[in-house]
Design a protein around this motif. Sequence first.
Motif, PDB file in Angstrom:
ATOM      1  N   ASP A  40       0.840  -1.202   0.000  1.00 20.64           N
ATOM      2  CA  ASP A  40       0.000   0.000   0.000  1.00 20.64           C
ATOM      3  C   ASP A  40       0.872   1.247   0.000  1.00 20.64           C
ATOM      4  OD1 ASP A  40       0.872   0.187   2.625  1.00 20.64           O
ATOM      5  OD2 ASP A  40      -1.048  -0.379   3.519  1.00 20.64           O
ATOM      6  N   ARG A  42       1.532   3.569   2.173  1.00 21.51           N
ATOM      7  CA  ARG A  42       2.428   3.783   3.308  1.00 21.51           C
ATOM      8  C   ARG A  42       3.703   2.965   3.150  1.00 21.51           C
ATOM      9  NH1 ARG A  42       4.495   1.530   7.698  1.00 21.51           N
ATOM     10  NH2 ARG A  42       3.730  -0.462   6.926  1.00 21.51           N
ATOM     11  N   ASP A  72      -8.870  -2.859   3.898  1.00 20.11           N
ATOM     12  CA  ASP A  72     -10.011  -3.779   3.841  1.00 20.11           C
ATOM     13  C   ASP A  72     -10.273  -4.319   2.441  1.00 20.11           C
ATOM     14  OD1 ASP A  72     -10.451  -3.940   6.514  1.00 20.11           O
ATOM     15  OD2 ASP A  72     -11.910  -2.311   6.565  1.00 20.11           O
ATOM     16  N   GLY A  98      -0.125  -5.241   5.883  1.00 16.21           N
ATOM     17  CA  GLY A  98      -1.079  -5.875   6.790  1.00 16.21           C
ATOM     18  C   GLY A  98      -1.911  -6.914   6.051  1.00 16.21           C
ATOM     19  N   GLY A  99      -2.972  -7.376   6.691  1.00 22.90           N
ATOM     20  CA  GLY A  99      -3.836  -8.395   6.091  1.00 22.90           C
ATOM     21  C   GLY A  99      -4.351  -7.977   4.721  1.00 22.90           C
ATOM     22  N   SER A 100      -4.620  -6.682   4.544  1.00 24.41           N
ATOM     23  CA  SER A 100      -5.169  -6.225   3.256  1.00 24.41           C
ATOM     24  C   SER A 100      -4.181  -6.495   2.114  1.00 24.41           C
ATOM     25  CB  SER A 100      -5.496  -4.730   3.318  1.00 24.41           C
ATOM     26  OG  SER A 100      -6.417  -4.479   4.351  1.00 24.41           O
ATOM     27  N   ASP A 103      -3.793 -10.323   1.558  1.00 27.63           N
ATOM     28  CA  ASP A 103      -4.983 -10.862   0.882  1.00 27.63           C
ATOM     29  C   ASP A 103      -5.022 -10.401  -0.573  1.00 27.63           C
ATOM     30  OD1 ASP A 103      -5.580 -12.045   3.249  1.00 27.63           O
ATOM     31  OD2 ASP A 103      -7.457 -10.990   3.617  1.00 27.63           O
ATOM     32  N   THR A 139       3.233  -6.933   8.084  1.00 32.68           N
ATOM     33  CA  THR A 139       3.776  -5.772   8.809  1.00 32.68           C
ATOM     34  C   THR A 139       2.896  -5.409   9.997  1.00 32.68           C
ATOM     35  OG1 THR A 139       2.614  -4.170   7.422  1.00 32.68           O
ATOM     36  CG2 THR A 139       4.807  -4.837   6.684  1.00 32.68           C
ATOM     37  N   THR A 140       1.822  -6.202  10.217  1.00 34.58           N
ATOM     38  CA  THR A 140       1.051  -6.105  11.459  1.00 34.58           C
ATOM     39  C   THR A 140       1.118  -7.489  12.100  1.00 34.58           C
ATOM     40  OG1 THR A 140      -1.032  -6.761  10.358  1.00 34.58           O
ATOM     41  CG2 THR A 140      -0.596  -4.405  10.543  1.00 34.58           C
ATOM     42  N   SER A 145      -2.791 -13.931   8.060  1.00 33.84           N
ATOM     43  CA  SER A 145      -3.042 -14.217   6.646  1.00 33.84           C
ATOM     44  C   SER A 145      -1.823 -14.837   5.949  1.00 33.84           C
ATOM     45  CB  SER A 145      -3.472 -12.934   5.927  1.00 33.84           C
ATOM     46  OG  SER A 145      -3.643 -13.169   4.564  1.00 33.84           O
ATOM     47  N   THR A 148      -2.704 -18.509   6.147  1.00 35.42           N
ATOM     48  CA  THR A 148      -4.078 -19.035   6.075  1.00 35.42           C
ATOM     49  C   THR A 148      -4.572 -19.255   4.637  1.00 35.42           C
ATOM     50  OG1 THR A 148      -5.227 -16.901   6.008  1.00 35.42           O
ATOM     51  CG2 THR A 148      -4.640 -17.774   8.197  1.00 35.42           C
ATOM     52  N   VAL A 150      -7.326 -18.184   3.371  1.00 32.26           N
ATOM     53  CA  VAL A 150      -8.451 -17.254   3.161  1.00 32.26           C
ATOM     54  C   VAL A 150      -7.969 -15.910   2.636  1.00 32.26           C
ATOM     55  CG1 VAL A 150     -10.559 -16.413   4.275  1.00 32.26           C
ATOM     56  CG2 VAL A 150      -9.097 -18.015   5.481  1.00 32.26           C
ATOM     57  N   LYS A 161     -18.453  -7.889   3.814  1.00 31.59           N
ATOM     58  CA  LYS A 161     -17.173  -8.475   3.405  1.00 31.59           C
ATOM     59  C   LYS A 161     -17.396  -9.937   3.049  1.00 31.59           C
ATOM     60  CE  LYS A 161     -13.346  -6.775   5.056  1.00 31.59           C
ATOM     61  NZ  LYS A 161     -12.234  -6.489   5.959  1.00 31.59           N
ATOM     62  N   LEU A 180       9.373  -5.273  11.286  1.00 26.93           N
ATOM     63  CA  LEU A 180       8.459  -4.545  10.394  1.00 26.93           C
ATOM     64  C   LEU A 180       7.233  -4.022  11.136  1.00 26.93           C
ATOM     65  CD1 LEU A 180       8.589  -6.782   7.177  1.00 26.93           C
ATOM     66  CD2 LEU A 180       9.628  -4.528   7.512  1.00 26.93           C
ATOM     67  N   SER A 183       6.761   0.016  13.665  1.00 23.89           N
ATOM     68  CA  SER A 183       6.128   1.299  13.336  1.00 23.89           C
ATOM     69  C   SER A 183       4.614   1.305  13.578  1.00 23.89           C
ATOM     70  CB  SER A 183       6.412   1.636  11.862  1.00 23.89           C
ATOM     71  OG  SER A 183       6.035   0.532  11.050  1.00 23.89           O
TER      72      SER A 183
HETATM   73  N1  LIG Z   1      -6.801 -13.697   5.232  1.00 18.61           N
HETATM   74  C1  LIG Z   1      -6.924 -13.870   6.519  1.00 18.61           C
HETATM   75  O1  LIG Z   1      -6.650 -14.945   7.047  1.00 18.61           O
HETATM   76  C2  LIG Z   1      -7.402 -12.717   7.356  1.00 18.61           C
HETATM   77  C3  LIG Z   1      -7.581 -12.891   8.737  1.00 18.61           C
HETATM   78  C4  LIG Z   1      -8.014 -11.801   9.480  1.00 18.61           C
HETATM   79  C5  LIG Z   1      -8.263 -10.584   8.860  1.00 18.61           C
HETATM   80  N2  LIG Z   1      -8.093 -10.453   7.517  1.00 18.61           N
HETATM   81  C6  LIG Z   1      -8.318  -9.182   6.815  1.00 18.61           C
HETATM   82  O2  LIG Z   1      -7.138  -8.384   6.953  1.00 18.61           O
HETATM   83  C7  LIG Z   1      -7.511  -7.005   6.909  1.00 18.61           C
HETATM   84  C8  LIG Z   1      -6.980  -6.293   8.120  1.00 18.61           C
HETATM   85  O3  LIG Z   1      -5.592  -6.401   8.137  1.00 18.61           O
HETATM   86  P1  LIG Z   1      -4.701  -5.571   9.185  1.00 18.61           P
HETATM   87  O4  LIG Z   1      -5.375  -5.508  10.498  1.00 18.61           O
HETATM   88  O5  LIG Z   1      -3.354  -6.165   9.135  1.00 18.61           O
HETATM   89  O6  LIG Z   1      -4.724  -4.100   8.617  1.00 18.61           O
HETATM   90  P2  LIG Z   1      -4.624  -3.518   7.123  1.00 18.61           P
HETATM   91  O7  LIG Z   1      -3.780  -4.359   6.271  1.00 18.61           O
HETATM   92  O8  LIG Z   1      -6.012  -3.221   6.643  1.00 18.61           O
HETATM   93  O9  LIG Z   1      -3.877  -2.138   7.407  1.00 18.61           O
HETATM   94  C9  LIG Z   1      -4.511  -1.151   8.213  1.00 18.61           C
HETATM   95  C10 LIG Z   1      -3.665   0.131   8.189  1.00 18.61           C
HETATM   96  O10 LIG Z   1      -2.443  -0.111   8.906  1.00 18.61           O
HETATM   97  C11 LIG Z   1      -1.332   0.344   8.160  1.00 18.61           C
HETATM   98  N3  LIG Z   1      -0.148  -0.444   8.521  1.00 18.61           N
HETATM   99  C12 LIG Z   1       0.119  -1.746   8.205  1.00 18.61           C
HETATM  100  N4  LIG Z   1       1.315  -2.100   8.745  1.00 18.61           N
HETATM  101  C13 LIG Z   1       1.799  -1.015   9.387  1.00 18.61           C
HETATM  102  C14 LIG Z   1       2.999  -0.757  10.122  1.00 18.61           C
HETATM  103  N5  LIG Z   1       3.935  -1.693  10.315  1.00 18.61           N
HETATM  104  N6  LIG Z   1       3.173   0.485  10.648  1.00 18.61           N
HETATM  105  C15 LIG Z   1       2.229   1.453  10.489  1.00 18.61           C
HETATM  106  N7  LIG Z   1       1.078   1.270   9.803  1.00 18.61           N
HETATM  107  C16 LIG Z   1       0.872   0.044   9.258  1.00 18.61           C
HETATM  108  C17 LIG Z   1      -1.768   0.156   6.711  1.00 18.61           C
HETATM  109  O11 LIG Z   1      -1.006   0.966   5.845  1.00 18.61           O
HETATM  110  C18 LIG Z   1      -3.238   0.558   6.786  1.00 18.61           C
HETATM  111  O12 LIG Z   1      -3.378   1.944   6.701  1.00 18.61           O
HETATM  112  C19 LIG Z   1      -9.022  -6.956   6.832  1.00 18.61           C
HETATM  113  O13 LIG Z   1      -9.417  -6.799   5.484  1.00 18.61           O
HETATM  114  C20 LIG Z   1      -9.432  -8.327   7.371  1.00 18.61           C
HETATM  115  O14 LIG Z   1     -10.708  -8.723   6.925  1.00 18.61           O
HETATM  116  C21 LIG Z   1      -7.653 -11.504   6.769  1.00 18.61           C
END
Ligand SMILES: NC(=O)c1ccc[n+]([C@@H]2O[C@H](COP(=O)([O-])OP(=O)(O)OC[C@H]3O[C@@H](n4cnc5c(N)ncnc54)[C@H](O)[C@@H]3O)[C@@H](O)[C@H]2O)c1
Length: 411
Positions: A40, A42, A72, A98-100, A103, A139-140, A145, A148, A150, A161, A180, A183
Motif C-alpha cells: 500500500d 504507506r 479492507d 497488513g492483512g489487506s 490478501d 507488517t502487522t 493471513s 491461512t 483465506v 465483506k 516490520l 512502526s
Molecule cells: N486472510 C486472513 O486470514 C485474514 C484474517 C483476518 C483478517 N483479515 C483481513 O485483513 C484485513 C486487516 O488487516 P490488518 O489488520 O493487518 O490491517 P490492514 O492491512 O487493513 O492495514 C490497516 C492500516 O495499517 C497500516 N499499517 C500496516 N502495517 C503497518 C505498520 N507496520 N506500521 C504502520 N502502519 C501500518 C496500513 O497501511 C493501513 O493503513 C481486513 O481486510 C481483514 O478482513 C484476513
Amino acid sequence: MTDLFGALRLPTSIVLGSGQRAAVGAYAARLGTRALICTDKRMGSDREFLNIVAGLDAHSVRYAIYDATGADLPIEGISECVDAHRAFAPDVVIGIGGGSCMDMAKCVSLQLAHGASLRSYYGEGKIPSPVLPVIAVPTTAGTGSEVTPVAVIADNERGTKVGISSPYLVPAVAICDPELTLSCPPSLTACSGADALTHAIEAFSAKHRDVTTDLTLANVFVGKNALSDSFALLAIQHLFECLPTAVRDGTNLQARERLMLASLAAGCAFGTAGTAAAHAIQYPVGNDTHTPHGVGVALLLPYVMEFNRPTCVKDYAAIARVIGLTGDDETLSRKLIDAVAALLASIGIPRTLKELGLPEARQASVANAALSATRLVVNNPRALDLGAMQAITKAAFTGERASLAAAEKCS
Ligand SMILES: NC(=O)c1ccc[n+]([C@@H]2O[C@H](COP(=O)([O-])OP(=O)(O)OC[C@H]3O[C@@H](n4cnc5c(N)ncnc54)[C@H](O)[C@@H]3O)[C@@H](O)[C@H]2O)c1
Ligand SMILES: [Fe+2]
C-alpha cells in the motif's frame, strides 16, 4: 484414545525472526524470475520496503510494484492491479503489509492463474487448482493471513465483506519479521493483536466435527483438532503475556517478536480449525460501523464466550490454566472470560457495540446477516439460531454479559 484427530495446511516455508525480511529476494528467486509486489501507499515509500525490493535486484528477480492496495481490500482495486500487470506475466506474487496487502497478493495470484471473476470463487473450496505462488510478509501482528487459506474482500455489491477460502490460497512462503511491526501505532497494535487472540480462542473452542476421511477433503475449515490446538495455546499464552506491553511501548522489540509469533501461531490454528460466531457477527457490524475487523471481533469475543460457555467449560479451563489461572473447571471457565474482557479493556478495545457506534435499530439486521455466514455459524461450538444471535448481539450492545445466562436456558 479414539477421538484424536489433527489437520494442518501450511506454507512450505515459514520463517520468523528479526531481520528475516532480508531473505525475501532469495526466496523469490527460488519460486520464479518475475515478481509482482502488492503493497500500500504507506509501505511503498518505506525505507524497509525499498531494502526488500533491492534484495530482489540482488537475486536477479525482475519485479513490478502495485502500491495502491486499499484498507479492507475493495474488490475494484484487485481488478485494477490484475489488469495493470497481466502483461508483465509474473510467476510469483509478493504481499508486503497488513492483512489487506497479503490478501491482495492471494487474490491477484488467483486471478492471474485462473482468470474468471473473483465473485465466482466466493465461499469455500471453489478454486479448481493451484494459483501462482505467494510470498507473504506481514507488517502487522494480527491477521495470520501469511499462513491461512483465506482472503477477505470488501464487495459493495454484496453489502458486506466476503471470503474466498481454499487450500490453494495458503501462501508458499511466509516471512515474519517482527521489526516490520515496530512502526505500528498503539491502536493498530491493539486491534491486530486482539484479532489474533480471537482467532486462537475461536479455533481452540471450535466445534468438534464428526471425523470421517472426507472431513479434510470436503472442507477448508475442519473444526477443533489436536494440531490446531497446540498452535492456539501457544498464541494465547504469548498474547496474554506481551500484548499490553507492545501496546504501551511499541519500541519493545521482545514484545513485538512474541506478538508476531503469537499472530503467526493463531493463523496456523484457525487456518485449519476455522473461526466462529465472533467473526460471523463482526462482518455485518464492520459493514455498518466501518470499524477495524480486530476491534469488532475482540469486542464481541467475551459475549460469544459467555454464550458458548456451557459447551466449552473444559476448553476454557484448559486455556485458563495456560495463562496461569487456578480453580476447578467451572470456576476457570468463568475466570477466563473475565480475564479476556480485562485484557481487551486494558488495550482500549471498546466494551459495547453501542460504544462502537452501531445504531440500536441495526441490532436485528446484524443478527440476521451474521446467521448467513454459514461456514462460521456451523463451526461455533454451541448451536446458533436467530434467537441466539439476537441474544448475543443484544448483550454486546448493552454490555450485559450476564443476560446471556437466559439464552443458556432457552436452547
Ligand atoms: N486472510 C486472513 O486470514 C485474514 C484474517 C483476518 C483478517 N483479515 C483481513 O485483513 C484485513 C486487516 O488487516 P490488518 O489488520 O493487518 O490491517 P490492514 O492491512 O487493513 O492495514 C490497516 C492500516 O495499517 C497500516 N499499517 C500496516 N502495517 C503497518 C505498520 N507496520 N506500521 C504502520 N502502519 C501500518 C496500513 O497501511 C493501513 O493503513 C481486513 O481486510 C481483514 O478482513 C484476513
Ligand atoms: Fe479475524
